[in-house]
Design a protein around this motif. Structure first.
Motif, PDB file in Angstrom:
ATOM      1  N   GLU A  48      18.814   4.528  24.089  1.00 12.44           N
ATOM      2  CA  GLU A  48      18.653   5.984  24.229  1.00 12.44           C
ATOM      3  C   GLU A  48      18.934   6.687  22.909  1.00 12.44           C
ATOM      4  N   VAL A  49      19.922   6.225  22.166  1.00 13.06           N
ATOM      5  CA  VAL A  49      20.230   6.829  20.860  1.00 13.06           C
ATOM      6  C   VAL A  49      19.010   6.720  19.942  1.00 13.06           C
ATOM      7  N   ILE A  50      18.371   5.559  19.941  1.00 15.91           N
ATOM      8  CA  ILE A  50      17.193   5.357  19.097  1.00 15.91           C
ATOM      9  C   ILE A  50      16.054   6.280  19.540  1.00 15.91           C
ATOM     10  N   GLU A  51      15.827   6.381  20.845  1.00 13.05           N
ATOM     11  CA  GLU A  51      14.782   7.274  21.357  1.00 13.05           C
ATOM     12  C   GLU A  51      15.052   8.727  20.961  1.00 13.05           C
ATOM     13  N   LEU A  52      16.304   9.153  21.079  1.00 10.52           N
ATOM     14  CA  LEU A  52      16.672  10.522  20.719  1.00 10.52           C
ATOM     15  C   LEU A  52      16.526  10.755  19.216  1.00 10.52           C
ATOM     16  N   ALA A  53      16.903   9.758  18.418  1.00  9.08           N
ATOM     17  CA  ALA A  53      16.765   9.876  16.963  1.00  9.08           C
ATOM     18  C   ALA A  53      15.289   9.942  16.572  1.00  9.08           C
ATOM     19  N   GLU A  56      13.986  13.301  17.368  1.00  8.60           N
ATOM     20  CA  GLU A  56      14.522  14.278  16.404  1.00  8.60           C
ATOM     21  C   GLU A  56      13.698  14.301  15.118  1.00  8.60           C
ATOM     22  N   VAL A  57      13.407  13.127  14.554  1.00  8.18           N
ATOM     23  CA  VAL A  57      12.629  13.110  13.301  1.00  8.18           C
ATOM     24  C   VAL A  57      11.179  13.509  13.539  1.00  8.18           C
ATOM     25  N   CYS A  58      10.663  13.286  14.746  1.00 12.08           N
ATOM     26  CA  CYS A  58       9.297  13.738  15.045  1.00 12.08           C
ATOM     27  C   CYS A  58       9.207  15.261  15.036  1.00 12.08           C
ATOM     28  N   GLY A  59      10.340  15.933  15.164  1.00  7.82           N
ATOM     29  CA  GLY A  59      10.370  17.379  15.042  1.00  7.82           C
ATOM     30  C   GLY A  59      10.049  17.852  13.634  1.00  7.82           C
ATOM     31  N   GLU A  60      10.129  16.954  12.651  1.00  4.11           N
ATOM     32  CA  GLU A  60       9.785  17.290  11.267  1.00  4.11           C
ATOM     33  C   GLU A  60       8.273  17.332  11.044  1.00  4.11           C
ATOM     34  N   LEU A  61       7.523  16.698  11.946  1.00  2.00           N
ATOM     35  CA  LEU A  61       6.078  16.553  11.732  1.00  2.00           C
ATOM     36  C   LEU A  61       5.337  17.876  11.883  1.00  2.00           C
ATOM     37  N   VAL A  62       4.409  18.070  10.971  1.00  2.00           N
ATOM     38  CA  VAL A  62       3.524  19.226  11.038  1.00  2.00           C
ATOM     39  C   VAL A  62       2.131  18.699  11.356  1.00  2.00           C
ATOM     40  N   VAL A  63       1.580  19.179  12.461  1.00  2.00           N
ATOM     41  CA  VAL A  63       0.206  18.843  12.843  1.00  2.00           C
ATOM     42  C   VAL A  63      -0.581  20.140  12.776  1.00  2.00           C
ATOM     43  N   PRO A  64      -1.403  20.281  11.732  1.00  2.00           N
ATOM     44  CA  PRO A  64      -2.147  21.535  11.591  1.00  2.00           C
ATOM     45  C   PRO A  64      -3.185  21.700  12.703  1.00  2.00           C
ATOM     46  N   VAL A 100       7.455   2.671  21.446  1.00  2.00           N
ATOM     47  CA  VAL A 100       7.769   3.762  22.370  1.00  2.00           C
ATOM     48  C   VAL A 100       6.616   3.939  23.346  1.00  2.00           C
ATOM     49  N   GLY A 101       6.909   3.764  24.627  1.00  2.00           N
ATOM     50  CA  GLY A 101       5.893   3.944  25.655  1.00  2.00           C
ATOM     51  C   GLY A 101       5.894   5.362  26.183  1.00  2.00           C
ATOM     52  N   PRO A 102       4.899   5.708  26.999  1.00  2.00           N
ATOM     53  CA  PRO A 102       4.784   7.058  27.525  1.00  2.00           C
ATOM     54  C   PRO A 102       6.008   7.536  28.298  1.00  2.00           C
ATOM     55  N   ALA A 103       6.765   6.633  28.888  1.00  2.00           N
ATOM     56  CA  ALA A 103       7.947   7.030  29.652  1.00  2.00           C
ATOM     57  C   ALA A 103       9.064   7.520  28.740  1.00  2.00           C
ATOM     58  N   HIS A 104       8.970   7.253  27.458  1.00  2.00           N
ATOM     59  CA  HIS A 104      10.047   7.575  26.540  1.00  2.00           C
ATOM     60  C   HIS A 104       9.687   8.685  25.563  1.00  2.00           C
ATOM     61  N   LEU A 105       8.655   9.452  25.855  1.00  2.00           N
ATOM     62  CA  LEU A 105       8.265  10.516  24.945  1.00  2.00           C
ATOM     63  C   LEU A 105       9.207  11.703  25.103  1.00  2.00           C
ATOM     64  N   GLY A 106       9.909  12.036  24.024  1.00  4.60           N
ATOM     65  CA  GLY A 106      10.757  13.222  24.030  1.00  4.60           C
ATOM     66  C   GLY A 106       9.909  14.441  23.721  1.00  4.60           C
ATOM     67  N   PRO A 107      10.508  15.614  23.738  1.00  6.00           N
ATOM     68  CA  PRO A 107       9.725  16.841  23.554  1.00  6.00           C
ATOM     69  C   PRO A 107       9.015  16.941  22.208  1.00  6.00           C
ATOM     70  N   LEU A 109       8.028  14.380  20.203  1.00  7.33           N
ATOM     71  CA  LEU A 109       6.970  13.370  20.171  1.00  7.33           C
ATOM     72  C   LEU A 109       5.822  13.779  21.094  1.00  7.33           C
ATOM     73  N   MET A 110       6.145  14.368  22.232  1.00 10.50           N
ATOM     74  CA  MET A 110       5.117  14.847  23.158  1.00 10.50           C
ATOM     75  C   MET A 110       4.305  15.981  22.514  1.00 10.50           C
ATOM     76  N   ARG A 111       5.005  16.899  21.859  1.00 14.11           N
ATOM     77  CA  ARG A 111       4.332  18.020  21.193  1.00 14.11           C
ATOM     78  C   ARG A 111       3.392  17.517  20.096  1.00 14.11           C
ATOM     79  N   MET A 112       3.858  16.552  19.304  1.00  7.50           N
ATOM     80  CA  MET A 112       3.027  15.982  18.253  1.00  7.50           C
ATOM     81  C   MET A 112       1.780  15.341  18.862  1.00  7.50           C
ATOM     82  N   SER A 113       1.956  14.581  19.920  1.00 11.95           N
ATOM     83  CA  SER A 113       0.829  13.908  20.571  1.00 11.95           C
ATOM     84  C   SER A 113      -0.164  14.920  21.135  1.00 11.95           C
ATOM     85  N   GLU A 114       0.343  15.956  21.782  1.00 13.05           N
ATOM     86  CA  GLU A 114      -0.543  16.973  22.354  1.00 13.05           C
ATOM     87  C   GLU A 114      -1.336  17.702  21.274  1.00 13.05           C
ATOM     88  N   ARG A 115      -0.668  18.018  20.170  1.00 20.22           N
ATOM     89  CA  ARG A 115      -1.361  18.727  19.077  1.00 20.22           C
ATOM     90  C   ARG A 115      -2.426  17.836  18.436  1.00 20.22           C
TER      91      ARG A 115
END
Length: 191
Positions: A48-53, A56-64, A100-107, A109-115
């Motif tokens: 869980e720590v790894i998934e959360l980390a 967290e870093v996926c929050g740095e991603l910019v998807v124009p 990371v499978g679909p069951a483990h997508l945090g907010p 990572l989900m936002r990046m995928s949706e964008r």
């Protein structure tokens, strides 16, 4: 005071400095001046720590965004470069992203995928092909960056300097990304 946010921040520092193999609940607890068992009040364990980390870093991603169908390629290319840059800042991510499978997508990572998926939909890919097109790009980026991140980590840990100029690595990465996008553009023309 322990909290989930503090645990993730400490894990990120440890992961960035020493890599995945160095992360354990005991070491994380020691890093925070707490017993490993006290961390379990906030997280279920190392996975869980790894998934959360990762999230967290996926929050740095910019998807124009791509406002018009013709803008998709540049936006996807920039997204690929941004994903690579984030992975090189956090080399441990390369070994985790493909697991990371679909069951483990945090907010984040989900936002990046949706964008990113929206970029392919705006381009005009049929619904049945938008997700596989996105997966092809992300798979290329993760695959190309995994070896590069591991190489750079080994160099840094060994106190050595890099032999290949960064510009050459950037050029090689972009060449492969553009060939993937060429294929997707050709597929889009036939769809």
């Amino acid at each position: 005071m322990l909290s989930r946010a503090r645990i993730v921040a400490a894990a990120l520092r440890l992961l960035d400095a020493e890599g995945m193999e160095a992360l354990s609940m005991r070491k994380l607890g020691a890093e925070m001046g707490a017993a490993a068992t006290s961390l379990y009040r906030h997280v279920t364990g190392k996975d869980e720590v790894i998934e959360l980390a990762l999230d967290e870093v996926c929050g740095e991603l910019v998807v124009p965004a791509a406002d018009a169908p013709g803008d998709w390629r540049e936006a996807v290319s920039r997204s690929g470069h941004n994903l690579r840059a984030m992975t090189l800042r956090h080399p441990w991510v390369a070994s985790v992203l493909g697991q990371v499978g679909p069951a483990h997508l945090g907010p984040n990572l989900m936002r990046m995928s949706e964008r990113m998926l929206a970029l392919f939909q705006t381009a005009g890919f049929p619904a049945s092909e938008a997700a596989p097109a996105m997966t092809a790009v992300v798979s290329y980026v993760v695959g190309a960056t995994s070896g590069e991140a591991a190489h750079l980590s080994r160099i840094a840990r060994g106190g050595q300097s890099e032999r290949n100029p960064r510009a050459l690595r950037d050029e090689n990465f972009d060449y492969g990304l553009q060939r993937i996008l060429d294929g997707l553009q050709a597929r889009l023309a036939h769809a």
